[in-house]
Design an enzyme around this catalytic site. Structure first.
Site, mmCIF file in Angstrom:
data_model
loop_
_atom_site.group_PDB
_atom_site.id
_atom_site.type_symbol
_atom_site.label_atom_id
_atom_site.label_comp_id
_atom_site.label_asym_id
_atom_site.label_seq_id
_atom_site.Cartn_x
_atom_site.Cartn_y
_atom_site.Cartn_z
ATOM 1 N N GLU A 81 -18.791 21.498 -33.898
ATOM 2 C CA GLU A 81 -18.958 21.138 -35.302
ATOM 3 C C GLU A 81 -17.911 20.111 -35.730
ATOM 4 O OE1 GLU A 81 -18.869 24.119 -34.048
ATOM 5 O OE2 GLU A 81 -20.512 25.358 -34.817
ATOM 6 N N PRO A 288 -14.203 22.074 -15.986
ATOM 7 C CA PRO A 288 -14.771 23.317 -16.517
ATOM 8 C C PRO A 288 -14.734 23.342 -18.033
ATOM 9 C CG PRO A 288 -12.585 23.711 -15.629
ATOM 10 C CD PRO A 288 -12.942 22.303 -15.270
ATOM 11 N N MET A 324 -7.057 19.924 -21.501
ATOM 12 C CA MET A 324 -7.759 19.833 -22.788
ATOM 13 C C MET A 324 -7.795 18.382 -23.264
ATOM 14 S SD MET A 324 -8.948 22.707 -23.978
ATOM 15 C CE MET A 324 -9.101 22.248 -25.710
ATOM 16 N N ASN A 351 -23.476 19.130 -24.620
ATOM 17 C CA ASN A 351 -23.894 17.901 -25.287
ATOM 18 C C ASN A 351 -24.011 16.725 -24.301
ATOM 19 O OD1 ASN A 351 -24.351 15.805 -27.009
ATOM 20 N ND2 ASN A 351 -22.582 16.174 -28.318
ATOM 21 N N LEU A 353 -24.957 13.723 -25.144
ATOM 22 C CA LEU A 353 -24.774 12.454 -25.841
ATOM 23 C C LEU A 353 -23.383 11.879 -25.605
ATOM 24 C CD1 LEU A 353 -26.501 13.255 -29.252
ATOM 25 C CD2 LEU A 353 -27.496 12.275 -27.179
ATOM 26 N N GLU A 354 -22.404 12.738 -25.327
ATOM 27 C CA GLU A 354 -21.039 12.244 -25.098
ATOM 28 C C GLU A 354 -20.981 11.309 -23.887
ATOM 29 O OE1 GLU A 354 -18.593 15.979 -27.132
ATOM 30 O OE2 GLU A 354 -18.966 15.951 -24.970
#
Length: 455
Positions: A81, A288, A324, A351, A353-354
């Site tokens: 989000e 991962p 990260m 996702n 689209l990334e």
């Protein structure tokens, strides 16, 4: 122990109860459970799922003064989000102060990185959202006094919505989604669904199917301008690190398995073994979805591990990149990408689209139900390949390695398919601003903040 950090979008089957009784029952239950929820926050902090020094925010307690002027509260539960709302924050820049709340440590880490990068630190104030305990929500609203509130995707917490309505705060549901499973379950509690959805002054659905489902459940004032995830900015990258690793990997066959989940990595390792027989010096990068699984993964696969300070293996091998915020780096380094959580049931996908924005040739497995529209968009544009199993994935990667022209065509089709959605953030920002009063709030004197009590 009750974990109230999960989104309330899958209620148990309920029949014969009124919406009022259900809402009242939830309010009473949340109030009675407040001591247990408070203890659960400490438990979550002990295992790294909350920030210890910021636990008070989860109970609506905050010593930070409310800034003067109009304040827009936006709640984005987690990383997905937050990523979808970042371009909207850019469109809101210098137009309103945004109080952005989230519910996860990973979302906070993402914002710590992205807000300074996008020069949004002066316009966006981040806080952790209060849990849905009436007194905690009341304390949060009393302190921050938002002029309007926007919830991203599917955050339907009864006490938060009721408190906003009681305070006269206009509400908007942004990029609203209603999955197959959620829709089926909400149909068992139609009165509660209607009560919650009709709290919103405006609803922007992410697609026509979501809009129809929300309308069927009683929602009003629904628009369907498109999915904000189609208009997200490219993932960021440390350019110096990209240059360094690009030089290290120059001329080497490389592919990426991104956002993988438990069970998939063993299949990826088998794909690597098959490909390495044909493509010498092959590097398979595994990123991962949950980096904390990195040590166990590297040990089981005999792989090097980035978080341990290890670089890519010098010969054919696997590199587990368990850090990260670096997915943008791996998509730029690996022109061939498999998007995980899609090979094994139940899956649901991640996702796609990334990598599409960053020029990757993309493959996904058969289980992508959480991203049906995204996959369909790329498939229809000939910008994505769906593979049924690990052998089919091996064939895809091998074909892409052997045919750079085909790889470029696939990547170009994917990138072109999402360019037409770039006006969505501005449309959404204008809709949010339409909820605000014309005159700024008198935050300094009209509404004194409550004392920071122990509740």
């Amino acid at each position: 122990m009750i974990d109230q950090n999960a989104t309330l979008n899958t209620p148990d089957r309920v029949t014969g109860a009124t919406a009022s009784a259900l809402a009242t029952g939830w309010t009473v239950a949340a109030t009675l459970l407040a001591p247990a929820l408070r203890l659960n926050l400490y438990r979550r902090a002990a295992i790294g799922k909350e920030v210890p020094i910021r636990l008070a925010e989860r109970r609506g307690i905050d010593a930070t003064p409310r800034p003067a002027g109009r304040l827009l509260w936006i709640h984005a539960a987690s990383v997905g989000e937050v990523v979808s709302i970042l371009p909207v924050l850019q469109a809101l820049r210098h137009r309103v102060i945004v109080l952005l709340t989230t519910g996860t440590v990973t979302s906070q880490a993402l914002l710590d990185q992205r807000l300074p990068q996008q020069s949004l630190s002066a316009d966006v104030l981040h806080r952790f959202a209060p849990l849905d305990v009436p007194s905690w929500v009341a304390r949060f609203l009393s302190h921050w006094r938002p002029d309007a509130a926007c919830f991203v995707e599917s955050e339907l917490w009864p006490n938060q919505l009721a408190a906003c309505r009681a305070s006269g705060i206009p509400l908007m549901l942004v990029n609203a989604r209603m999955s197959d499973r959620s829709f089926r379950l909400w149909q068992y509690a139609p009165r509660l669904a209607r009560r919650l959805l009709q709290a919103f002054t405006r609803i922007q659905a992410r697609g026509d199917q979501d809009a129809e489902r929300l309308k069927a459940l009683g929602a009003r004032h629904i628009e369907s301008p498109g999915d904000l995830k189609f208009a997200a900015s490219p993932l960021p990258v440390d350019q110096a690190e990209l240059d360094r690793l690009g030089e290290t990997l120059a001329g080497r066959p490389v592919w990426l398995a991104a956002s993988t989940h438990s069970g998939e990595e063993a299949l990826i390792a088998e794909v690597h073994r098959q490909l390495a027989l044909v493509h010498g010096n092959l590097l398979t990068i595994i990123a991962p979805r949950h980096p904390d699984r990195g040590p166990a993964l590297a040990a089981s696969l005999g792989a090097s591990r980035r978080a341990a300070g290890q670089g890519p293996p010098p010969g054919a091998g696997i590199w587990v990149v368990d850090t990260m915020g670096e997915l943008g780096l791996w998509y730029r380094l690996a022109p061939i990408t498999f998007v995980g959580r899609s090979l094994l049931a139940p899956g649901g996908g991640q996702n796609p689209l990334e990598p599409a924005r960053l020029g990757c040739a993309i493959a996904v497995g058969p289980h992508t139900g959480n991203f049906t529209d995204h996959v369909a968009l790329l498939r229809e544009a000939a910008g994505l390949v769906e593979v049924a199993d690990a052998p089919a994935l091996a064939q895809f990667v091998s074909a892409m390695l052997q045919d750079p022209a085909q790889r470029r065509d696939l990547a170009q089709h994917a990138a072109a398919s999402i360019r037409r959605h770039q006006d969505l953030p501005a449309i959404t920002a204008d809709a949010m601003l339409s909820l605000l009063p014309a005159r700024p709030s008198n935050a300094a004197s009209d509404h004194p903040s409550p004392p920071l009590g122990p509740g």
